[in-house]
Design an enzyme around this catalytic site. Structure first.
Site, mmCIF file in Angstrom:
data_model
loop_
_atom_site.group_PDB
_atom_site.id
_atom_site.type_symbol
_atom_site.label_atom_id
_atom_site.label_comp_id
_atom_site.label_asym_id
_atom_site.label_seq_id
_atom_site.Cartn_x
_atom_site.Cartn_y
_atom_site.Cartn_z
ATOM 1 N N HIS A 1 -9.812 1.496 1.918
ATOM 2 C CA HIS A 1 -9.408 2.975 2.284
ATOM 3 C C HIS A 1 -10.780 4.030 2.491
ATOM 4 O O HIS A 1 -10.993 4.498 3.556
ATOM 5 C CB HIS A 1 -8.499 3.486 1.147
ATOM 6 C CG HIS A 1 -7.484 3.013 1.368
ATOM 7 N ND1 HIS A 1 -6.357 3.477 2.034
ATOM 8 C CD2 HIS A 1 -6.805 2.390 0.808
ATOM 9 C CE1 HIS A 1 -5.630 2.532 2.022
ATOM 10 N NE2 HIS A 1 -5.238 1.841 0.934
ATOM 11 N N CYS B 1 0.928 -0.904 0.204
ATOM 12 C CA CYS B 1 -0.204 0.540 0.099
ATOM 13 C C CYS B 1 1.066 1.396 0.047
ATOM 14 O O CYS B 1 1.521 1.228 0.544
ATOM 15 C CB CYS B 1 -1.002 0.074 1.910
ATOM 16 S SG CYS B 1 -1.777 1.221 1.478
ATOM 17 N N HIS C 1 -8.716 -4.075 -2.115
ATOM 18 C CA HIS C 1 -7.660 -3.069 -0.567
ATOM 19 C C HIS C 1 -8.181 -1.476 -1.390
ATOM 20 O O HIS C 1 -8.569 -0.614 -0.444
ATOM 21 C CB HIS C 1 -7.118 -3.587 -1.585
ATOM 22 C CG HIS C 1 -5.655 -2.497 -0.927
ATOM 23 N ND1 HIS C 1 -4.290 -2.884 -0.752
ATOM 24 C CD2 HIS C 1 -5.331 -1.452 -1.660
ATOM 25 C CE1 HIS C 1 -3.492 -2.506 0.495
ATOM 26 N NE2 HIS C 1 -4.461 -1.041 -0.575
ATOM 27 N N GLU C 2 -8.809 -1.448 -2.337
ATOM 28 C CA GLU C 2 -9.137 0.158 -2.400
ATOM 29 C C GLU C 2 -10.295 1.022 -1.696
ATOM 30 O O GLU C 2 -9.896 2.125 -1.450
ATOM 31 C CB GLU C 2 -8.629 1.055 -3.808
ATOM 32 C CG GLU C 2 -7.337 0.632 -4.556
ATOM 33 C CD GLU C 2 -6.628 1.154 -3.718
ATOM 34 O OE1 GLU C 2 -6.204 1.768 -3.319
ATOM 35 O OE2 GLU C 2 -5.609 0.078 -4.087
#
Ligand code: NI
Length: 178
Positions: free
Chosen positions: A146, A100, A142-143
């Site tokens: 955030h 990341c 994953h994105e």
């Protein structure tokens, strides 16, 4: 404009981001240009708006080319995804290494859904709906994490699989700016 990327420890990375209410605005287009330039400069597989200090539900990912930080990963289509909703397609999960831009120099092994459906909008408000699996599905998960204030180290189950990229993967050539 290339913007500084916030690093783990920054409290705003742990906030839930607000949804975008107005599409095709100068502000939104400017944000996307900054995200794109910042991601390119860092060789990211994706980037989320909170990583540059904007707590809105906006992520971009993909590159239409092989990423030097993930040389063995399949190419993911270049995508703008706003106000995303992710739904796993089944119970199958897969464990793989992630990095990341907000956790520079490190990699960790994370379990993610193998196959997902994801929906959202592009910057013009056009709906996006896709199914994805493997690396593509992992990048999306994953994105979007955030946007809910989750960084991948918070998902690592086995902390023995968390460490410095230069030690775990000395063959990768990008250890300096990872
Ligand atoms: Ni990230």
């Amino acid at each position: 404009m290339i913007r500084p990327i916030l690093k783990m420890g920054e409290p705003s990375l742990l906030l839930a981001s607000a949804s975008v209410e107005h599409f095709d605005t100068p502000e939104l287009h400017a944000l996307l240009i900054d995200l794109e330039e910042t991601m390119q400069a860092a060789n990211g597989a994706g980037i989320a708006a909170p990583q540059i200090g904007v707590n809105l539900q906006v992520v971009i990912f993909g590159s239409d080319r092989t990423n030097p930080r993930y040389p063995d990963a399949p190419v993911v289509p270049k995508t703008v995804l706003i106000n995303p909703v992710i739904t796993p397609l089944d119970d199958k999960a897969e464990e793989a290494w992630e990095g990341c831009l907000s956790v520079p120099g490190m990699r960790g092994s994370v379990v993610r859904s193998l196959r997902i459906h994801y929906a959202g909008f592009d910057q013009f408000g056009t709906p996006i709906e896709r199914e994805a699996e493997g690396f593509h599905a992992r990048v999306v998960q994953h994105e979007c994490d955030h946007l809910w204030g989750i960084l991948y180290p918070m998902r690592i189950r086995d902390m023995s699989k968390f460490g410095f990229t230069s030690v775990l993967f000395p063959e990768l050539d990008d250890n300096a700016d990872d």
